[in-house]
Motif scaffolding. Structure first.
Motif, PDB file in Angstrom:
ATOM      1  N   ILE A 257      -0.942  -5.459 -14.072  1.00 22.49           N
ATOM      2  CA  ILE A 257       0.189  -4.726 -14.630  1.00 22.49           C
ATOM      3  C   ILE A 257       0.486  -3.555 -13.706  1.00 22.49           C
ATOM      4  O   ILE A 257      -0.388  -2.724 -13.450  1.00 22.49           O
ATOM      5  N   ASP A 258       1.713  -3.499 -13.200  1.00 21.35           N
ATOM      6  CA  ASP A 258       2.157  -2.409 -12.343  1.00 21.35           C
ATOM      7  C   ASP A 258       2.863  -1.387 -13.223  1.00 21.35           C
ATOM      8  O   ASP A 258       3.929  -1.660 -13.778  1.00 21.35           O
ATOM      9  N   LEU A 259       2.257  -0.205 -13.360  1.00 24.39           N
ATOM     10  CA  LEU A 259       2.819   0.844 -14.199  1.00 24.39           C
ATOM     11  C   LEU A 259       3.830   1.702 -13.436  1.00 24.39           C
ATOM     12  O   LEU A 259       4.459   2.578 -14.016  1.00 24.39           O
ATOM     13  N   GLY A 260       3.966   1.461 -12.130  1.00 24.68           N
ATOM     14  CA  GLY A 260       4.942   2.190 -11.340  1.00 24.68           C
ATOM     15  C   GLY A 260       4.388   3.486 -10.778  1.00 24.68           C
ATOM     16  O   GLY A 260       3.194   3.745 -10.799  1.00 24.68           O
ATOM     17  N   GLY A 261       5.293   4.291 -10.271  1.00 24.68           N
ATOM     18  CA  GLY A 261       4.921   5.537  -9.606  1.00 24.68           C
ATOM     19  C   GLY A 261       5.215   5.417  -8.121  1.00 24.68           C
ATOM     20  O   GLY A 261       5.422   4.327  -7.597  1.00 24.68           O
ATOM     21  N   GLU A 262       5.230   6.534  -7.459  1.00 20.80           N
ATOM     22  CA  GLU A 262       5.532   6.565  -6.027  1.00 20.80           C
ATOM     23  C   GLU A 262       4.290   6.922  -5.218  1.00 20.80           C
ATOM     24  O   GLU A 262       3.493   7.760  -5.623  1.00 20.80           O
TER      25      GLU A 262
ATOM     26  N   PHE B 254       0.916   7.580  -3.636  1.00 11.41           N
ATOM     27  CA  PHE B 254      -0.437   7.615  -4.190  1.00 11.41           C
ATOM     28  C   PHE B 254      -0.456   7.798  -5.702  1.00 11.41           C
ATOM     29  O   PHE B 254      -1.501   7.719  -6.332  1.00 11.41           O
ATOM     30  N   GLN B 255       0.690   8.054  -6.310  1.00 11.08           N
ATOM     31  CA  GLN B 255       0.789   8.197  -7.757  1.00 11.08           C
ATOM     32  C   GLN B 255       0.994   6.855  -8.459  1.00 11.08           C
ATOM     33  O   GLN B 255       0.955   6.780  -9.673  1.00 11.08           O
ATOM     34  N   ARG B 256       1.219   5.787  -7.685  1.00  9.33           N
ATOM     35  CA  ARG B 256       1.442   4.461  -8.258  1.00  9.33           C
ATOM     36  C   ARG B 256       0.147   3.973  -8.907  1.00  9.33           C
ATOM     37  O   ARG B 256      -0.934   4.125  -8.359  1.00  9.33           O
ATOM     38  N   LEU B 257       0.281   3.361 -10.088  1.00 14.35           N
ATOM     39  CA  LEU B 257      -0.885   2.854 -10.803  1.00 14.35           C
ATOM     40  C   LEU B 257      -0.696   1.374 -11.100  1.00 14.35           C
ATOM     41  O   LEU B 257       0.301   0.982 -11.718  1.00 14.35           O
ATOM     42  N   VAL B 258      -1.630   0.570 -10.637  1.00 10.13           N
ATOM     43  CA  VAL B 258      -1.623  -0.870 -10.880  1.00 10.13           C
ATOM     44  C   VAL B 258      -2.980  -1.244 -11.459  1.00 10.13           C
ATOM     45  O   VAL B 258      -4.014  -0.899 -10.904  1.00 10.13           O
ATOM     46  N   ILE B 259      -2.958  -1.924 -12.593  1.00 12.84           N
ATOM     47  CA  ILE B 259      -4.180  -2.392 -13.245  1.00 12.84           C
ATOM     48  C   ILE B 259      -4.322  -3.870 -12.904  1.00 12.84           C
ATOM     49  O   ILE B 259      -3.446  -4.666 -13.234  1.00 12.84           O
ATOM     50  N   MET B 260      -5.396  -4.235 -12.242  1.00 10.07           N
ATOM     51  CA  MET B 260      -5.585  -5.616 -11.804  1.00 10.07           C
ATOM     52  C   MET B 260      -6.707  -6.298 -12.578  1.00 10.07           C
ATOM     53  O   MET B 260      -7.795  -5.759 -12.722  1.00 10.07           O
ATOM     54  N   LEU B 261      -6.407  -7.505 -13.079  1.00 14.69           N
ATOM     55  CA  LEU B 261      -7.421  -8.350 -13.705  1.00 14.69           C
ATOM     56  C   LEU B 261      -7.969  -9.338 -12.687  1.00 14.69           C
ATOM     57  O   LEU B 261      -9.106  -9.771 -12.783  1.00 14.69           O
ATOM     58  N   GLY B 262      -7.133  -9.720 -11.739  1.00 12.84           N
ATOM     59  CA  GLY B 262      -7.505 -10.668 -10.699  1.00 12.84           C
ATOM     60  C   GLY B 262      -7.126 -10.116  -9.330  1.00 12.84           C
ATOM     61  O   GLY B 262      -6.708  -8.971  -9.204  1.00 12.84           O
ATOM     62  N   ALA B 263      -7.248 -10.944  -8.323  1.00  7.10           N
ATOM     63  CA  ALA B 263      -6.952 -10.538  -6.951  1.00  7.10           C
ATOM     64  C   ALA B 263      -5.447 -10.487  -6.691  1.00  7.10           C
ATOM     65  O   ALA B 263      -4.691 -11.312  -7.214  1.00  7.10           O
TER      66      ALA B 263
END
Length: 101
Positions: A42-47, A49-58
């Motif tokens: 899930i990509d929560l967005g942001g610019e 180094f503030q970008r936040l992505v939660i990864m379950l897989g590769a």
């Protein structure tokens, strides 16, 4: 990290950590999907180094993305506790076992 699916509300939740809820808000996220339509992240967005992505897989497993409204919950320390999105059956095959969990 843990995930859960609620069939009654067709909601999928990705729990990043536990803690006391401090802030709850709605926003749009990008669901990152594999070739079969399963949730990889899930990509929560942001610019930058503030970008936040939660990864379950590769990251290599991501072949498409789908914009979705979601509830994002943060703890007192500002860290994301969980992200929940509706219409999970259609959006990310949420009713099926996720191969990345």
């Amino acid at each position: 990290m843990a995930t859960s699916y609620d069939g009654a509300s067709d909601t999928y939740r990705v729990v990043c950590q536990t803690g006391e809820i401090h802030q709850r808000f709605q926003g749009n996220v990008d669901l990152l999907l594999d070739s079969s339509g399963h949730l990889v992240g899930i990509d929560l967005g942001g610019e930058g180094f503030q970008r936040l992505v939660i990864m379950l897989g590769a990251h290599e497993n991501v072949v498409s993305q789908r914009r979705s409204p979601a509830e994002i919950v943060r703890g007192r320390d500002g860290q994301v506790l969980y992200v929940a999105f509706s219409n999970a059956r259609t959006a990310a095959r949420g009713h099926e076992k996720n191969p990345y969990v």
